[in-house]
Structure formats: structure tokens, C-alpha cells
Write a protein that holds these residues in place. Structure first.
Motif, PDB file in Angstrom:
ATOM      1  N   VAL A 143     -32.222 -13.361 -40.561  1.00  0.00           N
ATOM      2  CA  VAL A 143     -33.267 -13.132 -39.530  1.00  0.00           C
ATOM      3  C   VAL A 143     -34.112 -11.829 -39.400  1.00  0.00           C
ATOM      4  N   LEU A 144     -35.201 -11.691 -39.378  1.00  0.00           N
ATOM      5  CA  LEU A 144     -35.797 -10.256 -39.102  1.00  0.00           C
ATOM      6  C   LEU A 144     -35.586  -9.971 -37.621  1.00  0.00           C
ATOM      7  N   ASP A 145     -35.245  -8.675 -37.700  1.00  0.00           N
ATOM      8  CA  ASP A 145     -35.019  -8.092 -36.386  1.00  0.00           C
ATOM      9  C   ASP A 145     -36.354  -7.313 -36.091  1.00  0.00           C
ATOM     10  N   PHE A 146     -37.030  -7.846 -34.916  1.00  0.00           N
ATOM     11  CA  PHE A 146     -38.291  -7.097 -34.588  1.00  0.00           C
ATOM     12  C   PHE A 146     -38.179  -5.812 -33.996  1.00  0.00           C
ATOM     13  N   ASN A 147     -36.971  -5.512 -33.596  1.00  0.00           N
ATOM     14  CA  ASN A 147     -36.822  -4.023 -33.232  1.00  0.00           C
ATOM     15  C   ASN A 147     -37.198  -3.193 -34.663  1.00  0.00           C
ATOM     16  N   GLU A 150     -42.027  -9.007 -20.827  1.00  0.00           N
ATOM     17  CA  GLU A 150     -42.472  -7.795 -21.446  1.00  0.00           C
ATOM     18  C   GLU A 150     -41.254  -7.266 -22.464  1.00  0.00           C
ATOM     19  N   ASN A 151     -40.166  -7.723 -22.271  1.00  0.00           N
ATOM     20  CA  ASN A 151     -39.144  -7.174 -23.266  1.00  0.00           C
ATOM     21  C   ASN A 151     -39.366  -7.882 -24.508  1.00  0.00           C
ATOM     22  N   ASP A 152     -40.146  -9.043 -24.720  1.00  0.00           N
ATOM     23  CA  ASP A 152     -40.061  -9.656 -25.715  1.00  0.00           C
ATOM     24  C   ASP A 152     -41.155  -9.042 -26.745  1.00  0.00           C
ATOM     25  N   LEU A 153     -40.502  -8.604 -28.001  1.00  0.00           N
ATOM     26  CA  LEU A 153     -41.263  -7.865 -28.631  1.00  0.00           C
ATOM     27  C   LEU A 153     -42.328  -8.452 -29.582  1.00  0.00           C
ATOM     28  N   ARG A 203     -35.661 -10.900 -31.432  1.00  0.00           N
ATOM     29  CA  ARG A 203     -36.987 -10.955 -30.920  1.00  0.00           C
ATOM     30  C   ARG A 203     -37.295 -10.159 -29.687  1.00  0.00           C
ATOM     31  N   PHE A 204     -36.351  -9.919 -28.956  1.00  0.00           N
ATOM     32  CA  PHE A 204     -36.420  -9.054 -27.845  1.00  0.00           C
ATOM     33  C   PHE A 204     -35.840  -7.532 -28.174  1.00  0.00           C
ATOM     34  N   LYS A 205     -36.318  -6.505 -27.121  1.00  0.00           N
ATOM     35  CA  LYS A 205     -35.630  -5.277 -27.074  1.00  0.00           C
ATOM     36  C   LYS A 205     -34.229  -5.275 -27.236  1.00  0.00           C
ATOM     37  N   ARG A 206     -33.494  -4.464 -28.141  1.00  0.00           N
ATOM     38  CA  ARG A 206     -32.109  -4.596 -27.967  1.00  0.00           C
ATOM     39  C   ARG A 206     -31.481  -4.599 -26.711  1.00  0.00           C
ATOM     40  N   GLY A 207     -30.474  -5.513 -26.472  1.00  0.00           N
ATOM     41  CA  GLY A 207     -29.536  -5.674 -25.256  1.00  0.00           C
ATOM     42  C   GLY A 207     -30.230  -6.310 -24.119  1.00  0.00           C
ATOM     43  N   THR A 208     -31.673  -6.590 -24.254  1.00  0.00           N
ATOM     44  CA  THR A 208     -32.229  -6.987 -23.021  1.00  0.00           C
ATOM     45  C   THR A 208     -32.176  -8.484 -22.817  1.00  0.00           C
ATOM     46  N   TYR A 209     -32.174  -9.572 -23.843  1.00  0.00           N
ATOM     47  CA  TYR A 209     -32.125 -10.794 -23.931  1.00  0.00           C
ATOM     48  C   TYR A 209     -31.161 -11.443 -23.160  1.00  0.00           C
ATOM     49  N   THR A 210     -31.210 -12.108 -21.958  1.00  0.00           N
ATOM     50  CA  THR A 210     -30.208 -12.634 -21.109  1.00  0.00           C
ATOM     51  C   THR A 210     -30.344 -14.100 -21.361  1.00  0.00           C
ATOM     52  N   THR A 211     -29.479 -14.889 -21.621  1.00  0.00           N
ATOM     53  CA  THR A 211     -29.335 -16.348 -21.753  1.00  0.00           C
ATOM     54  C   THR A 211     -29.714 -16.833 -20.313  1.00  0.00           C
ATOM     55  N   PRO A 212     -30.838 -17.820 -19.986  1.00  0.00           N
ATOM     56  CA  PRO A 212     -31.008 -18.122 -18.720  1.00  0.00           C
ATOM     57  C   PRO A 212     -29.826 -19.144 -18.325  1.00  0.00           C
ATOM     58  N   VAL A 213     -29.652 -19.170 -17.045  1.00  0.00           N
ATOM     59  CA  VAL A 213     -28.731 -20.227 -16.590  1.00  0.00           C
ATOM     60  C   VAL A 213     -29.508 -21.399 -16.350  1.00  0.00           C
ATOM     61  N   VAL A 214     -28.754 -22.649 -16.999  1.00  0.00           N
ATOM     62  CA  VAL A 214     -29.411 -23.835 -16.749  1.00  0.00           C
ATOM     63  C   VAL A 214     -28.470 -24.928 -16.435  1.00  0.00           C
ATOM     64  N   SER A 215     -28.885 -25.945 -15.672  1.00  0.00           N
ATOM     65  CA  SER A 215     -27.666 -26.733 -15.056  1.00  0.00           C
ATOM     66  C   SER A 215     -27.484 -27.935 -16.018  1.00  0.00           C
ATOM     67  N   LEU A 230     -36.389 -25.113 -22.192  1.00  0.00           N
ATOM     68  CA  LEU A 230     -36.534 -23.788 -22.322  1.00  0.00           C
ATOM     69  C   LEU A 230     -36.522 -23.386 -24.028  1.00  0.00           C
ATOM     70  N   ILE A 231     -35.835 -24.345 -25.015  1.00  0.00           N
ATOM     71  CA  ILE A 231     -35.782 -24.028 -26.187  1.00  0.00           C
ATOM     72  C   ILE A 231     -37.217 -24.678 -26.868  1.00  0.00           C
ATOM     73  N   LEU A 232     -37.779 -25.538 -26.288  1.00  0.00           N
ATOM     74  CA  LEU A 232     -39.262 -25.900 -26.833  1.00  0.00           C
ATOM     75  C   LEU A 232     -40.296 -24.999 -26.194  1.00  0.00           C
ATOM     76  N   ASN A 233     -39.962 -24.279 -25.074  1.00  0.00           N
ATOM     77  CA  ASN A 233     -41.098 -23.358 -24.818  1.00  0.00           C
ATOM     78  C   ASN A 233     -40.825 -22.072 -25.864  1.00  0.00           C
ATOM     79  N   GLU A 234     -39.593 -21.882 -26.293  1.00  0.00           N
ATOM     80  CA  GLU A 234     -39.450 -20.643 -27.217  1.00  0.00           C
ATOM     81  C   GLU A 234     -39.967 -21.001 -28.618  1.00  0.00           C
TER      82      GLU A 234
END
Length: 461
Positions: free
Chosen positions: A250-254, A300-303, A371-383, A391-395
Motif C-alpha cells: 500500500v502506498l504511504d501518502f507521507n 486536516e491530518n488526512d493527506l 493516508r494520514f500524517k504519520r502518527g496522527t490517525y486514531t481509530t474512532p471508538v464505536v459501540s 465509518l468504513i463506508l465513509n472512508e
């Protein structure tokens, strides 16, 4: 099954072969002699030349499904400059059609059938087994790939409970120009696509020298796509996973430069199989404005926000992130190929739909970290797994923009009330809408084809 005889000498030679006869390297294999019979390829070299010539089979993917999708909008001046058929498809006119998406797909089918009808005449031996298998597997793959594209554009969404009765596609399974035209059921159509792809996967090599040639991973990827639109999530997961095992890169957009006109390099390591649509000016960078709500959904951190888009002088945004290299202002073809990023999204969606939310989000993170700036992606908490699915369909929407996946996604997701979407176009003082599950999601078969073949047309209100 609905069948209607037609003169396929007329259909093939007047509709399809004019596209093929201009290809000088293949002309000797596809010329129409006075008796209207095909001159056939007789060697493996001949057949490989047909598959490879100018990458023609890779560059005529259907384009109107992207024109009709909601990733972008046109200003009135750009709309008025379009060809009438493109305008009609953009505004979902009831009589909208587009000949070249149909003839392009069946050109691919014809190439595949010419090879499949003749390859058994070449004796397979120890010296040529691998090449013989690869060529036959490639012909099966291209035919199935084209059938999948036709079904995605010219048929309604696949519904298991009605698939045996719903109108499917014309399954051309030989190059015999005298064979009648048959519009099969959806069940028959998708069964053939799957059968061809599975046989192709058994014959194709693990790797190829060129990304315009299919390999096993490409066949697995197309199987994953097919099962996904059928709603068979267990099978789609299996084949997406199999594809990723062979092609995990997978390409690293960074590592990309967002300042470039086309930041994503063509034939990059993430590409499994390379294809593009035909071009239309509606999708040119200097015409298509990216939907503002979609653009604003990128963090904003999404490259991807800087890799995929550029800002126009009027504050709107244009797409530049094609996986087909530089997207110049006049370029209007879309990359539609298979990538490992898409397969991660298929895998993630299927895991969520099968109730494995944590694994689904872990799979998604594999992609989002690159796809995000290195170290900035945090997996959202879902119930729940359902929240993970949303969330996946949005991405998926954001990752596969201008990749000709949206139309198929709209169709399949519209069957679920929670994901149903009404599309809206505003052109001058006119407002046009396309409701969920509207019959216009199955585009009209071109009237010239109906006139020649007498196959059943898709319904309209």
C-alpha cells in the motif's frame, strides 16, 4: 431467461469490429473477409499480441456511471458545452444513453472470445504450458471483467431473492457472429462472471511483468468486487484476503509530494491491475468541481485532502489524485483499476457486516495509517459493528473517489434504508433528483443495439 434472435454478423461487424479494425497490429486477426468469417489467431504470439495491443482492453472501461455519480458537479457553462448524451446522463434524463460504454465492453468480450474459441487448437506441452495457461486465463479474466462492468452499469442492483427473474446482461460466450442475442437473468450473469474468474484464477500466474496484464491477485480482486455487490460478504472477504496475501503493498501518502500536478505515480506498487475509462469533458479537471460536502469530510491530518485535490481560483476544488499519473486540466479519463487499498476496504466492510467490528477497524487502520500524517490517525471508538460499518463506508467513499466505484456502491447501498441516498443536481434554475432504487440506476442499453438485436430494454417509469 429472455432470448431474442438477432443478426450478429450485423451486430459484431457494424457495431464492434469498426473499433477493432483500426488496430493495425491486430488487424490481420480480426479482418472481415468477404464471407464475413473471422480470420483467427493461430499462435500464442498472435493471442498475446491481441491482449497487449496498445493496452486497448485496459483503456475502454465504462465512463457514464462516473458521470452520473455524485462525487462532483458542473457549472452551467460547463454543462451546456457537453455532448447531449453526456448531458443527459449527468442529469439522469429518462432517455439517457451512451453507445461507447456498451460497445467498449463488448469489444473486450469479443477479444476474449476469439482467443477462447481458438486456443484449444494450439497443443499444450511442457514447453508452453505456463504461457498457454496465462493467455487462456487472461482471456477469461478480461471477458468476466467486461461482463461485470456491463452488469454494474446496465442492470439494477443484484438482489438474491429476485436474481433469477431480473434482467441481466447479454452473455456472449463465443465469437460466432451468427449466434443469437440472449439477455440472461441476473443470476445467470453473475454465475458466469464468477465461473470465468475462478477458472482464470486457476490459470493465471502469481505475478506478471506488466500491470495491464492480469495475475491471480487481479482475479481474486475481481471476485471480491463481484461478491461484494452480490451481498455475499463471506465470499468477498475470502477473496479480498486472498488478493491481499499475494499483493499487500500500500502506498504511504507521507512519501508523496502534494505540490505536484499528479502526486500519485502511475503503475505504483499499490496497483494490482491497471485500467482506465474512456474520456469525457464532464470529468476534466477544469470542469468537474468536487462536491463541497465530500471535500470538507476529509480531516486536516488526512493527506488525501492535499494529494487528491487542488483548490481552484474560485475556491472550489478539482480532483488531481488519479492513480493514472498526472491529471492535467484537459484529462478526463478515470483510473478504475484494482488496488490493495480498495481490497483493504472490501475486507474491512465485510468483517463489519459479519459482526467482527474490532477486526474491521484494525483492517481499516492499516490503510488509514498510510493516508494520514504519520502518527496522527486514531481509530474512532464505536459501540457496535454497525457503527464501524458506517465509518468504513465513509472512508470507502473518500478513498475511491473518481474510481468508478460510486455508482455500484449507491445501487447496492440504496437497498438498505439506513444508507439510502437521494442525489440532486442543480443546473441553472432546474433541480433534478434521483431517488434510491430508481429504475434509472440501470442505464438504458443504447437504442442502436436494441434496434439491431431486439433484446429487452431496461424499464422506465
Amino acid at each position: 431467461m429472455q432470448t431474442t434472435k438477432c443478426n450478429y454478423i450485423t451486430l459484431y461487424f457494424l457495431v464492434l469490429l469498426p473499433l477493432l479494425l483500426g488496430l493495425s497490429a491486430c488487424k490481420k486477426y480480426l479482418e472481415a473477409p468477404s464471407d464475413k468469417s473471422l480470420v483467427v489467431p493461430t499462435t500464442l504470439d498472435d493471442m498475446q499480441a491481441m491482449l497487449d495491443y496498445n493496452s486497448i482492453l485496459n483503456t475502454i472501461e465504462p465512463v457514464m456511471s462516473e458521470v452520473a455519480s455524485d462525487n462532483y458537479y458542473l457549472k452551467a457553462a460547463n454543462y451546456s458545452n457537453l455532448n447531449i448524451n453526456v448531458r443527459n446522463n449527468y442529469a439522469w434524463a429518462p432517455k439517457a444513453e451512451y453507445l461507447y460504454d456498451w460497445t467498449g465492453a463488448y469489444t473486450v468480450v469479443l477479444y476474449g472470445n476469439v482467443i477462447l474459441d481458438n486456443i484449444d487448437r494450439i497443443q499444450k506441452d511442457a514447453a508452453n504450458t505456463t504461457r498457454w495457461n496465462t493467455i487462456k486465463g487472461s482471456a477469461l479474466f478480461f471477458r468476466a471483467h467486461a461482463f461485470y462492468n456491463v452488469a454494474g452499469q446496465f442492470c439494477k442492483a443484484y438482489t438474491p431473492t429476485t436474481a433469477a427473474e431480473d434482467l441481466g446482461i447479454v452473455l456472449r460466450l463465443s465469437s460466432d457472429v451468427n449466434a443469437p442475442s440472449v439477455r440472461s437473468s441476473m443470476a445467470e450473469s453473475y454465475a458466469r462472471i464468477i465461473e470465468d474468474l475462478k477458472q482464470a484464477a486457476s490459470l493465471l500466474p502469481l505475478t506478471t511483468a506488466y500491470l495491464t496484464r492480469p495475475d491471480k491477485a487481479a482475479a481474486y480482486g475481481d471476485l471480491a468486487r463481484t461478491y461484494l455487490v452480490m451481498g455475499d460478504y463471506q465470499s468477498a472477504l475470502l477473496y479480498a484476503d486472498s488478493c491481499l496475501m499475494l499483493h499487500p503493498a500500500v502506498l504511504d501518502f507521507n512519501d508523496l509530494n502534494p505540490a505536484l500536478a499528479g502526486p500519485v505515480p502511475s503503475f505504483n506498487a499499490e496497483v494490482i491491475f491497471h485500467t482506465t475509462t474512456g474520456g469525457v469533458t464532464a470529468l476534466a479537471q477544469n470542469a468537474a468541481r468536487v462536491d463541497s460536502v465530500l471535500y470538507d469530510s476529509y480531516e486536516e491530518n488526512d493527506l488525501r485532502k492535499s494529494i487528491f485535490f487542488k483548490t481552484n481560483s474560485d475556491g472550489t476544488h478539482a480532483f488531481k489524485g488519479t492513480f493514472d499519473g498526472t491529471f492535467t486540466p484537459g484529462k478526463s479519463a478515470c483510473f478504475t483499476g484494482l488496488t490493495s487499498g480498495e481490497m483493504l476496504l472490501v475486507k474491512s466492510e465485510c468483517l463489519a457486516r459479519l459482526g467482527q467490528g474490532d477486526q474491521a477497524l484494525s483492517t481499516l487502520k492499516t490503510l488509514m495509517d498510510l493516508r494520514f500524517k504519520r502518527g496522527t490517525y486514531t481509530t474512532p471508538v464505536v459501540s457496535s459493528a454497525d457503527d464501524a460499518l458506517l465509518l468504513i463506508l465513509n472512508e470507502r467513499r473518500k478513498e475511491l473517489i473518481f474510481r468508478s466505484r460510486r455508482w455500484q456502491d449507491l445501487k447496492r447501498l440504496n437497498k438498505e434504508a439506513r444508507f439510502a441516498t437521494t442525489l440532486t443536481r442543480v443546473i441553472g434554475d432546474q433541480v433534478y433528483t434521483l431517488a434510491p432504487n430508481d429504475s434509472r440506476y440501470a442505464m438504458l442499453i443504447p437504442s442502436s443495439v436494441i434496434g439491431l438485436s431486439q433484446i429487452p430494454q431496461n424499464s422506465r417509469p
